[in-house]
Design a protein around this motif. Structure first.
Motif, PDB file in Angstrom:
ATOM      1  N   ARG A   1      -7.006   6.232  15.184  1.00 27.17           N
ATOM      2  CA  ARG A   1      -7.747   4.979  15.205  1.00 27.17           C
ATOM      3  C   ARG A   1      -8.092   4.637  16.658  1.00 27.17           C
ATOM      4  NH1 ARG A   1      -7.607   0.932  11.479  1.00 27.17           N
ATOM      5  NH2 ARG A   1      -7.858   2.664  10.040  1.00 27.17           N
ATOM      6  N   LEU A   2      -9.340   4.249  16.909  1.00 26.49           N
ATOM      7  CA  LEU A   2      -9.772   3.813  18.229  1.00 26.49           C
ATOM      8  C   LEU A   2      -9.461   2.337  18.446  1.00 26.49           C
ATOM      9  CD1 LEU A   2     -13.317   5.331  18.981  1.00 26.49           C
ATOM     10  CD2 LEU A   2     -11.289   5.503  20.423  1.00 26.49           C
ATOM     11  N   SER A   3      -9.247   1.939  19.696  1.00 27.63           N
ATOM     12  CA  SER A   3      -9.107   0.526  20.026  1.00 27.63           C
ATOM     13  C   SER A   3     -10.457  -0.167  19.859  1.00 27.63           C
ATOM     14  CB  SER A   3      -8.600   0.376  21.462  1.00 27.63           C
ATOM     15  OG  SER A   3      -9.557   0.888  22.377  1.00 27.63           O
ATOM     16  N   PRO A   4     -10.493  -1.496  19.820  1.00 32.63           N
ATOM     17  CA  PRO A   4     -11.752  -2.214  19.582  1.00 32.63           C
ATOM     18  C   PRO A   4     -12.870  -1.864  20.559  1.00 32.63           C
ATOM     19  CG  PRO A   4      -9.915  -3.706  19.265  1.00 32.63           C
ATOM     20  CD  PRO A   4      -9.334  -2.419  19.794  1.00 32.63           C
ATOM     21  N   THR A   5     -12.533  -1.557  21.806  1.00 31.18           N
ATOM     22  CA  THR A   5     -13.569  -1.205  22.780  1.00 31.18           C
ATOM     23  C   THR A   5     -13.544   0.273  23.157  1.00 31.18           C
ATOM     24  OG1 THR A   5     -12.114  -1.884  24.604  1.00 31.18           O
ATOM     25  CG2 THR A   5     -13.650  -3.531  23.748  1.00 31.18           C
ATOM     26  N   GLY A   6     -12.779   1.082  22.432  1.00 32.51           N
ATOM     27  CA  GLY A   6     -12.809   2.523  22.626  1.00 32.51           C
ATOM     28  C   GLY A   6     -12.059   3.056  23.820  1.00 32.51           C
ATOM     29  N   ASP A   7     -11.256   2.230  24.491  1.00 29.27           N
ATOM     30  CA  ASP A   7     -10.565   2.698  25.690  1.00 29.27           C
ATOM     31  C   ASP A   7      -9.224   3.361  25.394  1.00 29.27           C
ATOM     32  OD1 ASP A   7      -9.584   0.226  24.860  1.00 29.27           O
ATOM     33  OD2 ASP A   7      -8.983  -0.365  26.878  1.00 29.27           O
ATOM     34  N   ARG A   8      -8.717   3.164  24.177  1.00 30.49           N
ATOM     35  CA  ARG A   8      -7.453   3.780  23.787  1.00 30.49           C
ATOM     36  C   ARG A   8      -7.561   4.368  22.392  1.00 30.49           C
ATOM     37  NH1 ARG A   8      -5.098  -0.812  26.695  1.00 30.49           N
ATOM     38  NH2 ARG A   8      -4.106   0.019  28.580  1.00 30.49           N
ATOM     39  N   VAL A   9      -6.704   5.369  22.135  1.00 28.36           N
ATOM     40  CA  VAL A   9      -6.649   6.013  20.823  1.00 28.36           C
ATOM     41  C   VAL A   9      -5.219   5.935  20.318  1.00 28.36           C
ATOM     42  CG1 VAL A   9      -7.031   8.133  19.517  1.00 28.36           C
ATOM     43  CG2 VAL A   9      -8.517   7.589  21.451  1.00 28.36           C
ATOM     44  N   LEU A  10      -5.058   5.508  19.081  1.00 33.37           N
ATOM     45  CA  LEU A  10      -3.752   5.452  18.435  1.00 33.37           C
ATOM     46  C   LEU A  10      -3.632   6.619  17.475  1.00 33.37           C
ATOM     47  CD1 LEU A  10      -1.118   3.807  17.900  1.00 33.37           C
ATOM     48  CD2 LEU A  10      -2.392   2.611  16.101  1.00 33.37           C
ATOM     49  N   LEU A  11      -2.515   7.354  17.554  1.00 32.78           N
ATOM     50  CA  LEU A  11      -2.308   8.519  16.700  1.00 32.78           C
ATOM     51  C   LEU A  11      -0.967   8.435  16.001  1.00 32.78           C
ATOM     52  CD1 LEU A  11      -3.459   9.699  19.739  1.00 32.78           C
ATOM     53  CD2 LEU A  11      -3.836  11.647  18.283  1.00 32.78           C
ATOM     54  N   GLU A  12      -0.974   8.879  14.739  1.00 35.40           N
ATOM     55  CA  GLU A  12       0.266   9.006  13.980  1.00 35.40           C
ATOM     56  C   GLU A  12       0.236  10.344  13.261  1.00 35.40           C
ATOM     57  OE1 GLU A  12       3.045   6.608  10.741  1.00 35.40           O
ATOM     58  OE2 GLU A  12       0.987   5.970  11.100  1.00 35.40           O
ATOM     59  N   TYR A  13       1.424  10.975  13.134  1.00 38.74           N
ATOM     60  CA  TYR A  13       1.543  12.279  12.492  1.00 38.74           C
ATOM     61  C   TYR A  13       2.264  12.103  11.162  1.00 38.74           C
ATOM     62  CZ  TYR A  13       0.344  13.791  17.178  1.00 38.74           C
ATOM     63  OH  TYR A  13      -0.299  13.965  18.381  1.00 38.74           O
ATOM     64  N   HIS A  14       1.585  12.403  10.075  1.00 43.78           N
ATOM     65  CA  HIS A  14       2.177  12.254   8.749  1.00 43.78           C
ATOM     66  C   HIS A  14       2.892  13.547   8.350  1.00 43.78           C
ATOM     67  CE1 HIS A  14      -0.940   8.880   7.857  1.00 43.78           C
ATOM     68  NE2 HIS A  14       0.071   8.463   8.575  1.00 43.78           N
ATOM     69  N   ASP A  15       3.925  13.878   9.110  1.00 44.77           N
ATOM     70  CA  ASP A  15       4.717  15.070   8.830  1.00 44.77           C
ATOM     71  C   ASP A  15       5.955  14.672   8.047  1.00 44.77           C
ATOM     72  OD1 ASP A  15       5.478  13.649  11.143  1.00 44.77           O
ATOM     73  OD2 ASP A  15       6.751  15.290  11.795  1.00 44.77           O
ATOM     74  N   ASP A  16       6.407  15.556   7.175  1.00 38.99           N
ATOM     75  CA  ASP A  16       7.549  15.260   6.318  1.00 38.99           C
ATOM     76  C   ASP A  16       8.831  15.041   7.123  1.00 38.99           C
ATOM     77  OD1 ASP A  16       5.921  15.473   4.098  1.00 38.99           O
ATOM     78  OD2 ASP A  16       6.403  17.591   3.757  1.00 38.99           O
TER      79      ASP A  16
END
Length: 319
Positions: A131-146
């Motif tokens: 997911r990008l931040s509202p102004t695109g300066d940061r990226v949020l990542l999550e790993y859906h690993d078991d």
């Protein structure tokens, strides 16, 4: 991202000879993104072809270097749709580069590409949520690993700085200014905590009232402590303070018949941008973008999109 059985496609004016990003207006912003579908079995499809963006001008353009499908940890292709996100202001996109599946960030209408650290996709991209931040300066990542061993991450695009987050936390999105990430944490004592992780490594945690923990949609304000909470089939909006543990009074939010809120983002001090959807199950899906006044619950329509079953995945700015 949103999918149906055979996918979803934005219904719009037919576009012939779509221009690539290099020829697009550099000041344009993206409103909707989608990728096509190819049927691989009876009523089963997978993403294929180019990602496309509908700009604020109405023009439709391709993202020619974006992958349609993801890869696993060994680099083998999967049937999972590739990661893609558009910033809330519509100016930036993040996507998997088709040549090597590294995450790339650039302006929606074209320009220089910034590649994020290769380590972010070392375990493949099929387990990745972006997911990008509202102004695109940061990226949020999550790993859906078991195994829940890979920490979530907040990545600053300009510097490549990575802030690691607890692997077991369920990430929900970034705050109104992109400086914090909101997460749910399931504790050993069967309670659920709400956590705001700062980009400086700090965290605010609280075990909120059940109505907050069980809410269908939550959004963290730019102050890093105020959480907007939507509850109920006939939605009510409440504001919850993570520091004081104070829950505000419920405010009615009047939506169209059959509409359900699936996403919210703070877009001002007393304003939320909210996405609703209705239809589906073989019928066209209607997505409305609207603003909600946090004091009164007053709703103002901003845009509406209709999607049919001709494409695999669609998303709007802010998703």
């Amino acid at each position: 991202m949103r999918r149906t059985l055979l996918g979803a496609a934005v219904v719009a004016t037919a576009a012939v000879g779509l221009p690539t990003l290099a020829h697009a207006d550099s000041a344009a912003t993206a409103r909707v993104a989608w990728v096509g579908a190819c049927e691989i079995e009876d009523e089963i499809s997978r993403a294929c072809g180019s990602w496309r963006l509908r700009l604020s001008s109405g023009k439709v353009i391709k993202v020619p270097d974006a992958a349609a499908t993801s890869v696993d940890a060994r680099g083998r292709g999967t049937d999972e749709t590739a990661r893609f996100s558009v910033s809330d202001d519509g100016r930036w996109i993040v996507y998997e580069r088709g040549s090597d599946h590294r995450l790339a960030v650039r302006r929606a209408a074209g320009g220089r590409v910034t590649l994020l650290p290769k380590s972010l996709t070392r375990r493949g991209t099929d387990i990745l949520w972006v997911r990008l931040s509202p102004t695109g300066d940061r990226v949020l990542l999550e790993y859906h690993d078991d195994e829940e061993k890979e920490p979530g991450k907040i990545v600053t695009v300009a510097t490549g700085k990575i802030v690691k987050l607890p692997p077991a936390d369920d990430l929900e999105g970034l705050s109104g200014d992109g400086d914090e990430a909101l997460a749910l944490r399931y504790n050993d004592d069967n309670t659920t905590a709400l956590v705001a992780h700062g980009t400086d490594g700090s965290a605010i945690s609280q075990v909120p009232p059940q109505v907050v923990a069980n809410a269908t949609v939550r959004a963290l304000a730019a102050d890093g402590r105020t959480v907007a909470v939507f509850t109920g089939a006939k939605p009510k909006l409440r504001l919850y303070d993570l520091v004081s543990d104070r829950l505000g009074a419920a405010v009615d939010v009047r939506l169209g018949k059959g509409a359900e809120i699936y996403h919210a983002q703070w877009s001002g001090q007393d304003r939320l941008t909210v996405k609703t959807q209705s239809g589906g199950d073989g019928k066209p899906t209607v997505v409305r973008v609207l603003t909600v006044d946090t004091d009164t619950g007053a709703v103002r329509n901003v845009a509406a999109y209709t999607f049919t079953a001709r494409h695999d995945t669609w998303l709007t700015a802010g998703e």
